[in-house]
Design an enzyme around this catalytic site. Structure first.
Site, short mmCIF file in Angstrom:
data_model
loop_
_atom_site.label_atom_id
_atom_site.label_comp_id
_atom_site.label_asym_id
_atom_site.label_seq_id
_atom_site.Cartn_x
_atom_site.Cartn_y
_atom_site.Cartn_z
N SER A 42 -43.30 113.61 -11.24
CA SER A 42 -42.21 114.56 -11.05
C SER A 42 -41.09 114.42 -12.07
O SER A 42 -40.30 115.35 -12.26
CB SER A 42 -41.63 114.43 -9.64
N ASP A 332 -31.14 114.16 -7.45
CA ASP A 332 -31.46 114.01 -6.03
C ASP A 332 -31.71 112.53 -5.76
O ASP A 332 -31.22 111.67 -6.49
CB ASP A 332 -32.64 114.91 -5.62
N HIS A 335 -34.54 111.62 -8.89
CA HIS A 335 -34.64 112.19 -10.23
C HIS A 335 -33.29 112.29 -10.93
O HIS A 335 -32.29 112.63 -10.30
CB HIS A 335 -35.30 113.56 -10.15
#
Length: 368
Positions: A42, A332, A335
């Site tokens: 991600s 977040d 990340h």
């Protein structure tokens, strides 16, 4: 006559706006390499999970709130690390996701990264569909067949691919969404941290060899960052909600040390191979330890979706994020913000410290 002049004035303004927007959407400069292939999770996924039945998706606002194309699937408010590196390499646009790349687009590279993916196939399964590192490598093998078809023969394809840069950034989820989730996975009971790092590197090296066998010659192996300093780790495992979690970071460093050894091994044993290691752990730790040096002021919490007693790990759809996003290191619970990604990507491309890259940085790799 006046009407005609007004019409031309309007057309000029519209054209000017279009050009300005195009320059904002596009990265300027002649590419230093013909293509850039990206494998990972991600941290660098740019939309491959968008069509998946998965909790690991970011194709909604506020993700992408500061990116020209809005919520593309990037797990950030804006650019990722590889977007920044693509800019430094001089590409005229960001590398397309595997889900969207087609025809001759693949000649300039493909992003295969998938959120929640790991080196181990089972990693991240509690979050739903994702493409493991092995699956991403298989997708690349399929791409090579297309490159051969487009260019006409194997030799031309091999010549093209050996000039490209291949970036691999995988392994974070093997800790976050495997080893340190004992309610879902057995790995922490089967392996000591040392044994687990060995097992990961063994499987990782097999996939790297496949990339090499299918044309990869310039490879960037990215170390894992200090996961124990993420807002999620602080909320779940830190006693005071502020001190980084030592057992997680220690395990990450075991993996990273073996990755450096792997770089040396492959450089010695694989003909014509050029491997480098990017010390993401050290670069990101520098951001956390010396935030003022980089103009950051918030280091322990994310801009959206994070709280010490909040199980939320990603931004809720259409949630209002913080205002001063360039002051935050984390977007977040896991990340980085675009601002942090720019720092990391820039130092990966052009090392600012001797410890940022080994044996040299991406800028030099591109020239070889």
């Amino acid at each position: 006559m006046e009407t005609k002049q007004k019409r031309w004035s309007i057309m000029f303004v519209v054209a000017t706006i279009f050009v300005l927007n195009s320059s904002y959407y596009k990265v300027q400069g002649k590419p230093q390499v013909p293509c850039y292939f990206i494998f990972g999770d991600s941290l660098v996924d740019n939309g491959n999970n968008n069509g998946f039945a998965s909790l690991a998706r970011a194709d909604y606002l506020p993700y992408g709130i500061d990116f020209p194309r809005s919520s593309t699937g990037r797990f950030s408010n804006g650019k990722t690390v590889v977007d920044t590196i693509a800019e430094h390499l001089g590409f005229d646009d960001y590398i397309q996701s595997y889900a969207n790349a087609s025809n001759r687009d693949i000649l300039r590279g493909v992003n295969y990264a998938s959120a929640a993916a790991g080196i181990r196939d089972e990693t991240g399964q509690q979050l739903g569909a994702r493409t493991s590192f092995g699956g991403q490598v298989n997708n690349y093998v399929s791409t090579v067949s297309q490159v051969v078809r487009i260019l006409g023969n194997v030799n031309l394809a091999a010549h093209h691919l050996k000039q490209c840069i291949f970036s691999v950034g995988i392994g974070s989820n093997d800790y976050l969404n495997n080893y340190f989730l004992p309610d879902y996975y057995q790995t922490s009971r089967r392996f000591t941290p040392n044994q687990y790092a060995n097992a990961l590197i063994k499987q990782y090296s097999k996939q790297i060899r496949i990339l090499y066998n299918y044309g990869a010659r310039k490879l960037v192996l990215n170390g894992i960052g200090p996961i124990g300093c993420s807002p999620n780790a602080l909320a779940q495992h830190s006693r005071d909600g502020s001190t980084c979690v030592a057992k997680i970071n220690s395990a990450n460093q075991m993996f990273n040390r073996r990755l450096v050894t792997l770089v040396d091994y492959f450089n010695k044993t694989l003909p014509d191979a050029k491997f480098i290691y990017i010390n993401n752990y050290g670069i990101f730790q520098d951001l956390i330890d010396h935030p003022k040096k980089f103009d950051f002021s918030v280091t322990k919490s994310g801009c959206c979706g994070v709280g010490r007693n909040n199980g939320q790990i990603t931004c809720l759809p259409f949630q209002t994020p913080c205002q001063h996003r360039d002051k935050y290191i984390f977007w977040d619970a896991f990340h980085p913000t675009e601002a942090a990604n720019i720092v990391v990507g820039t130092r990966a491309y052009r090392a600012q410290s001797a410890s940022d890259a080994y044996p040299y940085d991406i800028r030099r790799l591109a020239k070889l």
